[in-house]
Design an enzyme around this catalytic site. Sequence first.
Site, short mmCIF file in Angstrom:
data_model
loop_
_atom_site.label_atom_id
_atom_site.label_comp_id
_atom_site.label_asym_id
_atom_site.label_seq_id
_atom_site.Cartn_x
_atom_site.Cartn_y
_atom_site.Cartn_z
N TRP A 57 24.64 -51.26 41.85
CA TRP A 57 24.97 -49.53 42.02
C TRP A 57 24.80 -49.54 40.38
O TRP A 57 24.35 -48.43 39.72
CB TRP A 57 26.24 -49.60 42.21
CG TRP A 57 26.52 -48.97 43.89
CD1 TRP A 57 26.79 -49.94 44.50
CD2 TRP A 57 24.96 -48.26 44.96
NE1 TRP A 57 26.33 -50.15 45.61
CE2 TRP A 57 25.77 -49.26 45.84
CE3 TRP A 57 24.42 -47.70 44.46
CZ2 TRP A 57 24.98 -48.34 47.47
CZ3 TRP A 57 23.92 -47.15 45.75
CH2 TRP A 57 24.17 -47.60 47.01
N ASP A 97 32.08 -45.01 38.34
CA ASP A 97 31.24 -44.80 39.13
C ASP A 97 33.10 -45.09 40.08
O ASP A 97 32.48 -46.76 40.64
CB ASP A 97 30.25 -45.28 39.11
CG ASP A 97 29.64 -45.35 40.84
OD1 ASP A 97 30.49 -44.88 41.41
OD2 ASP A 97 28.65 -45.44 40.83
N LYS A 156 33.26 -43.76 51.43
CA LYS A 156 34.23 -44.60 51.67
C LYS A 156 35.05 -44.84 51.72
O LYS A 156 36.25 -45.48 52.30
CB LYS A 156 33.32 -45.50 50.54
CG LYS A 156 31.85 -46.22 50.60
CD LYS A 156 31.25 -46.93 49.16
CE LYS A 156 29.87 -46.69 49.65
NZ LYS A 156 29.00 -47.12 48.45
C1 LIG Z 1 27.95 -46.28 47.99
C2 LIG Z 1 27.92 -46.62 46.53
C3 LIG Z 1 26.88 -46.07 46.03
C4 LIG Z 1 25.81 -44.75 46.48
O1 LIG Z 1 26.72 -43.75 47.44
P1 LIG Z 1 25.99 -42.86 47.60
O2 LIG Z 1 26.85 -41.37 47.69
O3 LIG Z 1 25.01 -42.86 48.55
O4 LIG Z 1 24.49 -41.48 46.68
C5 LIG Z 1 26.71 -45.52 44.23
N1 LIG Z 1 27.85 -46.53 43.49
C6 LIG Z 1 28.48 -47.36 44.26
C7 LIG Z 1 29.74 -48.37 43.82
C8 LIG Z 1 28.71 -47.23 45.82
O5 LIG Z 1 29.85 -48.48 46.51
#
Ligand SMILES: *Cc1c(COP(=O)(O)O)cnc(C)c1O
Length: 362
Positions: free
Chosen positions: A101, A169, A193
């Site tokens: 990511w 993030d 998540k």
């Molecule tokens: C799942 C995830 C993403 C991507 O997220 P989307 O909402 O599908 O764009 C980005 N960063 C991390 C750490 C993730 O776990």
Amino acid sequence: MKRAYNFGAGPSALPTEVLLEAQKELLDFKGSGLSIMEASHRSALYAEIHDNAQSLMRELYAIPDEYEILFLQGGASMQFAMVPMNLKQSGRVQFANTGAWSVKAIKEAKIAGMSVEVIASSEETSFDRIPETINFDDAIDYAHITSNNTIYGTQYHTYPSSKAPLVVDASSDIFSYPVDWSKVSMMYAGAQKNAGPSGVTIVIMKKSLIRDNNTLPTMLRYKTHADNNSLYNTPPTFGIYLLNLTMEWIKKQGGIKAIESINQTKADILYKAIDESNGFYISHAQKESRSLMNVSFNIKGKNQEVEAKLIKKTEEAGMIGLKGHRSTGGLRASIYNGVPLEAVEALVALLKEFAQEEYTNV
Ligand SMILES: *Cc1c(COP(=O)(O)O)cnc(C)c1O
């Protein structure tokens, strides 16, 4: 009704109580005769949910007043691009690269014309840890970290300090522990998540970082959304409704600290089972970097046949989503806020039993 033990990485388990509440209100939201899904995003009915979700987030997550809370769309992946587009001044940005990511965020920053410096990385050791020393420069537009690395199962247990604005993030660990906001200027996360369904993207950012930038498309400016309380266009109303129910659920559990303590217990029993398996299970992450959200592990010798047998066994026991990411192989148990302790206990029992049966065969 039978609910599976859902260890999926995302979208992932939502608290059963949240889904039951949504089910109860689905056709007739609080006597309105409408589903909240069918209500205007300009209606008082919806406004209350929207505002309540924000104020509960502020209360539970202790978000100071100088931060704006935004509900956007496009996922965390859209933030990989929006962050550099909006925060670019000198054009210098520094990243800690802790996995796939981070790599994607780096790629988008480059496309947005930033000069990207990766000042710390764990790539050489297959992203099995959070780099020990991370020293960001003062004279950069912002510094970027991925707080929890969903694929590799690593997590920052303290954020690095940075004089330049730190952007986090937190897609896979938002609302799972109290945040020290004195260190963070901006946090973003796809909701799917740890906070709700896919479709809502949460952005928490210092108001001072929200600038007027007329060269960007209107929808890609934080200012557009901040000026309109995230109602410039139609927001993902049903997702925000579920996010609000999830916040209410967190509050009922005793708040973020209580959630953190349950998460610690869940992770502890799972890592203990791995560590006490006589080397049958091997954690991907180094001990000091282990994630409380995603537990990635392999079977001794990475024996694919035994691995497939174990995954089959988990499926037979009503557990889903345990196959590891293709880049690490093995298994991954995602044990987000919405995964109950009972599910983790069932998994631990199964892992112990399986190791005993199979140990001599590998
Ligand atoms: C799942 C995830 C993403 C991507 O997220 P989307 O909402 O599908 O764009 C980005 N960063 C991390 C750490 C993730 O776990």
